[in-house]
Design an enzyme around this catalytic site. Structure first.
Site, mmCIF file in Angstrom:
data_model
loop_
_atom_site.group_PDB
_atom_site.id
_atom_site.type_symbol
_atom_site.label_atom_id
_atom_site.label_comp_id
_atom_site.label_asym_id
_atom_site.label_seq_id
_atom_site.Cartn_x
_atom_site.Cartn_y
_atom_site.Cartn_z
ATOM 1 N N HIS A 128 39.532 44.803 62.122
ATOM 2 C CA HIS A 128 40.447 44.910 63.268
ATOM 3 C C HIS A 128 40.765 43.507 63.778
ATOM 4 O O HIS A 128 39.850 42.703 64.014
ATOM 5 C CB HIS A 128 39.817 45.727 64.405
ATOM 6 C CG HIS A 128 40.769 46.015 65.524
ATOM 7 N ND1 HIS A 128 41.759 46.970 65.422
ATOM 8 C CD2 HIS A 128 40.883 45.471 66.762
ATOM 9 C CE1 HIS A 128 42.451 47.000 66.551
ATOM 10 N NE2 HIS A 128 41.937 46.106 67.391
ATOM 11 N N ASP A 164 38.068 52.509 66.581
ATOM 12 C CA ASP A 164 37.758 51.113 66.868
ATOM 13 C C ASP A 164 36.765 50.977 68.021
ATOM 14 O O ASP A 164 36.795 50.029 68.797
ATOM 15 C CB ASP A 164 39.034 50.304 67.164
ATOM 16 C CG ASP A 164 39.921 50.961 68.204
ATOM 17 O OD1 ASP A 164 39.477 51.940 68.822
ATOM 18 O OD2 ASP A 164 41.053 50.476 68.388
ATOM 19 N N GLY A 621 29.099 40.737 21.430
ATOM 20 C CA GLY A 621 29.579 41.487 20.273
ATOM 21 C C GLY A 621 29.892 42.929 20.609
ATOM 22 O O GLY A 621 30.891 43.490 20.136
ATOM 23 N N CYS A 694 24.358 35.238 1.459
ATOM 24 C CA CYS A 694 24.595 36.682 1.389
ATOM 25 C C CYS A 694 24.665 37.196 -0.041
ATOM 26 O O CYS A 694 24.337 38.359 -0.300
ATOM 27 C CB CYS A 694 25.856 37.050 2.155
ATOM 28 S SG CYS A 694 27.293 36.071 1.684
ATOM 29 N N SER A 792 15.494 39.717 1.210
ATOM 30 C CA SER A 792 14.646 38.788 1.964
ATOM 31 C C SER A 792 15.491 37.820 2.778
ATOM 32 O O SER A 792 15.111 37.388 3.848
ATOM 33 C CB SER A 792 13.747 37.997 1.020
ATOM 34 O OG SER A 792 14.502 37.034 0.282
#
Length: 889
Positions: A128, A164, A621, A694, A792
């Protein structure tokens, strides 16, 4: 102040022990003030379950509704809540259905039933614009002036049946100046003080930084400089030395700030420093902080006839927005004429649409608030003269490998390096000795969202999406050239961060990365569709053709074994196809990716096209997998994580996915092989890049008649291997990437021994600092054993023998795996080689060689080794979509 109101909300949340201390809020109100309150509450992490505002006026939605609809927050636009003093049942029911725990009412002109006020568990709080109990009810600011009050202010209080008259939570006040009006009071204090917070400069630098970035860009943190209120934007901790500059006195600071070429340096009470990028003055004008002492020094340019026509077009745009201004003069100020934040968005978008697609940002309007300044800024941008200043990078510098390497460590978002949203960092470790190289930004979900938004904007409206493909190729060629110029530094960073032997890092990690970008740069202007003959719709004729189009924003998640090379394999094809990207490097090896980001800026890649977000896979991710604006995700890593990514991508928005996953690649060595070559290449197939490869040969099948001789010669070669410092040019075998992986390799060897395999050599961690594993050799490995089936990902050779002449038998054993990434065969018999290569179930087959990959040859696996291809023309198709177009004529 709103920030204090948010503290109240947080206190409520804590007291209720609510999940993660956040509340479900309903916002009831309107106007720009309501919009700012909404934005700040969401920024604090609270969930706004519904926004209740006024209906559209003249076809234009209220600013609060616009902001909420943009975020996907439910918006309700009720003309009224009650009729003849009674609540409208369907309106109240719609409100109750959102399940709010607290109502926040920042500015509300409607009468809200008490049934709604009291419904939430924590009631309702209201703003207010008076110092209650003075001037209750409507027109409170007017009555402050009518009554001649010496003070004005606002109150935040609990709503009750008088609305109020409830208990007051907090109040703020300001003096009423002799010539104040309702507008000046509102604009000078009641609105800005409701949403801003003054910076306390008498505290440590990190606390000041957190305060500024916590209020950037809304609501804004301010300080007093030269007697005027200045809002500070774009803060970052200054890690290195403080650059030279001009001192500037700042009220409340422990020592003067310094205006440098990079921005305004502020000092905390602890003597540490932070950098502020932009400043905004009370009149709304924003400038780069570096221009504080020279903001009015720019020379006015003479406009060409075409530029004058554009200036008049822009004048008409200003006229349309500033409807209350009869004539737009050179000195007309956009904000002093009544423009608000939504008008800034409209101005930027209309100029883009009507003036040749010149790219502007909202910030540009704040930095050129008068019409003449705006035109000058626009023309400079049109001519390409308004180039961005040199990128600011807070390097970590180390003298190593006979050179000083300079490593960025922050997130790279929208062409800039900046801290993670929550300021968190994580250590990155040198595997050669276990020491901390430096701290690196640890990104949050919010950082991913900002990066995706930048990539989306770069794709949809930035220059990248409109660029001629040949020009795009030129930029990628330039990037490759810069990588080559900096290859020694890149290889040194790669060696330090991943443990790769420097010579291998230089030749393969970095060398092949350069080749990859050059290869795909050449593809940029060769991506094309087809024309297809179809049945004609007589008497008309038809033309059918296809277009190859980019997907949009792509996410790339790369592993830690070849950090830079895996980045290149995926991102080069992605960029050549015309996409933009958000890339997450592995958490343990982020440094070469961030150095690469620096080179992309120097190459001229537009901002937002490439974004690098270091952090955890579980947070960063996962958010990439779930994000609705990402259209493709490319991943290299383990099979279990690949499956999780695929599931998340499907459930979110059915993203396109390519996966390069685990392997257990068989290598078959026949008795008629070239023994010297088979030993040398067999060693390479296992120990290349210390086994963190890989396509490493996970299992060797050696024909019985040469088995013992082969093993003897392998042991001789292993004993010659020099295990040590990866930066030493004489080193053959460096450290494993990180401690957790080192520990898994030791455990892997222990399992092999327990199951009855013969440990011929190695099997232990090397007794020295760092994460060094002995090159290891197992024989007598049976098909049922763990080490015969599981990868491995380390320097462990696993050997099984097979009976002489049993080609089909060994093929059956070699294919008896769920993986199918790579394979190999050594024999002098070409017919046998072709027979075996046809029957090996793997994406790559090497004959009388191994690890021979090339940028032009497609790379990818079968079965649970994944799908999709890196490298070669096939890789482009992973980042393109095909559109069929049929025309009748």
């Amino acid at each position: 102040m709103l920030w204090t109101a948010n503290q109240i909300i947080r206190k409520l949340s804590t007291s209720s022990n609510y999940y993660q201390n956040k509340l479900k809020l309903a916002l009831i109100g309107q106007s720009l003030f309501g919009q700012e309150v909404y934005t700040n509450i969401r920024k604090q992490g609270h969930k706004v379950v519904g926004v209740f505002t006024v209906p559209d006026k003249d076809g234009k939605a209220d600013p609060l509704a616009v902001a909420a609809q943009k975020d996907g927050t439910p918006v309700f636009k009720f003309p009224r809540w009650r009729v003849k003093g009674k609540p409208i049942p369907e309106v109240v029911e719609a409100y109750k259905a959102v399940g709010a725990e607290l109502n926040v009412m920042p500015f509300c002109s409607q009468f809200i039933p008490m049934e709604v006020i009291d419904h939430p568990a924590y009631g309702s709080i209201i703003y207010h614009p008076s110092i209650l109990p003075l001037h209750r009810g409507a027109s409170a600011i007017n009555w402050t002036l009518i009554q001649g009050d010496k003070k004005a202010g606002f109150s935040i209080f609990w709503a009750d049946d008088g609305l109020d008259t409830g208990p007051i939570l907090l109040q703020r006040e300001c003096p009423v100046e002799p010539n104040d009006t309702v507008d000046s009071l509102y604009n000078r204090f009641l609105f800005p003080e409701g949403i801003k917070a003054m910076v306390n400069l008498a505290q440590p630098a990190e606390a000041i930084h957190n305060w500024i970035r916590g209020h950037d860009k809304v609501p804004g943190a301010w300080s007093v400089i030269d007697g005027q209120t200045v809002t500070l934007y774009g803060s970052s901790i200054l890690g290195g030395s403080v650059p030279a500059g001009q001192p500037l006195d700042i009220e409340g600071a422990s020592q003067p700030g310094i205006v440098t070429k990079n921005g305004l340096v502020l000092f905390g009470s602890d003597g540490k420093a932070l950098l502020v990028r932009n400043l905004q003055f009370e009149d709304g004008k924003m400038i780069p902080a570096s221009k504080y002492f020279s903001s009015g020094d720019t020379t006015s340019m003479e406009l060409t006839d075409d530029e004058k026509k554009m200036a008049e077009e822009i004048r008409s745009i200003w006229n349309g927005i500033l409807g209350n201004i009869a004539v737009i003069e050179e000195t007309t100020d956009f904000f002093k004429s009544g423009a608000a934040s939504m008008d800034v968005v409209r101005l930027v978008e209309e100029v883009k649409q009507k003036c040749g697609g010149v790219q502007l940002q909202n910030e540009d309007v704040y930095m050129a608030t008068t019409f003449q300044d705006f035109i000058q800024m626009f023309v400079r941008r049109l001519r390409g003269e308004d180039q961005e200043e040199e990128m600011v990078i807070d390097y970590v510098a180390k003298y190593v490998n006979n050179m000083t390497v300079k490593m960025p460590w922050q997130c790279f978002i929208n062409g800039k390096f900046e801290d993670a949203e929550d300021g968190k960092t994580a250590d990155t470790i040198n595997p050669a000795d276990g020491s901390v190289i430096c701290k690196v930004a640890y990104s949050s979900v919010g950082d991913v969202d900002r990066a995706v938004a930048a990539a989306k904007e770069a794709f949809e409206v930035g220059p990248w999406g409109r660029m001629n493909p040949r020009d795009r190729g030129s930029l990628l060629y330039k990037l490759a050239d810069l990588m080559e110029e900096n290859q020694e530094e890149l290889a040194t960073i790669e060696s330090m961060d991943s443990g790769a032997v420097y010579t291998l890092a230089l030749k393969t990690h970095v060398g092949m990365s350069i080749q990859t970008f050059r290869y795909f740069a050449g593809w940029c202007d060769k991506i094309q569709g087809k024309t297809i003959p179809i049945n004609q719709a007589r008497p008309n004729r038809n033309l059918t053709f296809t277009r190859k189009e980019p997907l949009g924003v792509c996410a790339i998640v790369i592993p830690w074994n070849y950090p830079l090379m895996m980045l290149a394999w995926k991102s080069a094809a992605c960029l050549a196809a015309g996409n933009t990207l958000v890339l997450k490097p592995a958490q343990v090896t982020p440094l070469s990716a961030l150095k690469f980001a620096e080179l992309t800026v120097k190459a001229g890649i537009p901002k937002g096209v490439i974004n690098i977000i270091p952090g955890s896979g579980g947070m960063v991710g996962q958010r990439m997998s779930d994000h609705p604006d990402i259209r493709k995700l490319g991943f290299t890593g383990s099979t279990p994580i690949g499956k999780q990514i695929m599931k998340s991508c499907a459930l979110s928005n059915l993203k396109k996915v390519s996966l390069e996953l685990g392997g257990k690649s068989p290598l078959i060595i026949f008795s008629d092989c070239d023994m010297d070559k088979a030993v040398r290449m067999g060693m390479s197939s296992v120990f290349f890049n210390k086994g963190e490869n890989c396509i490493a040969a996970g299992r060797l099948f050696v024909e019985e008649s040469i088995h013992d001789e082969y093993i003897r010669r392998v042991v001789e070669e292993i004993k010659k291997m020099n295990v040590g410092d990866p930066l030493d040019r004489a080193t053959d075998h460096g450290p494993q990437n990180h401690k957790a992986h080192m520990d898994k390799l030791v455990e892997y060897c222990e399992v092999g021994l327990k199951e009855g395999a013969t440990l011929v050599y190695g099997g232990k961690q090397v007794d020295r600092p760092g994460f060094f594993m002995e090159p290891t050799l197992f024989t007598d490995v049976e098909d049922h054993m763990f080490i015969a089936k599981e990868e491995s990902f380390g320097p462990i050779m696993v050997v099984s023998k097979f009976k002489d002449g049993d080609i089909d038998g060994v093929l059956q054993r070699a294919n008896d795996t769920e993986f199918g990434l790579a394979s190999g065969v050594f024999t002098r018999d070409i017919n046998k080689a072709m027979y075996v290569s046809e029957r090996l179930d793997a994406g790559t087959v090497f004959v009388n060689t191994y690890n021979k990959t090339d940028v032009a040859s497609p790379f990818g696996g079968f079965k649970q080794s994944g799908f999709g291809k890196d490298l070669g023309e096939d890789a482009l198709n992973e980042y393109l979509k095909t559109k069929a177009v049929t025309v009748e004529y």
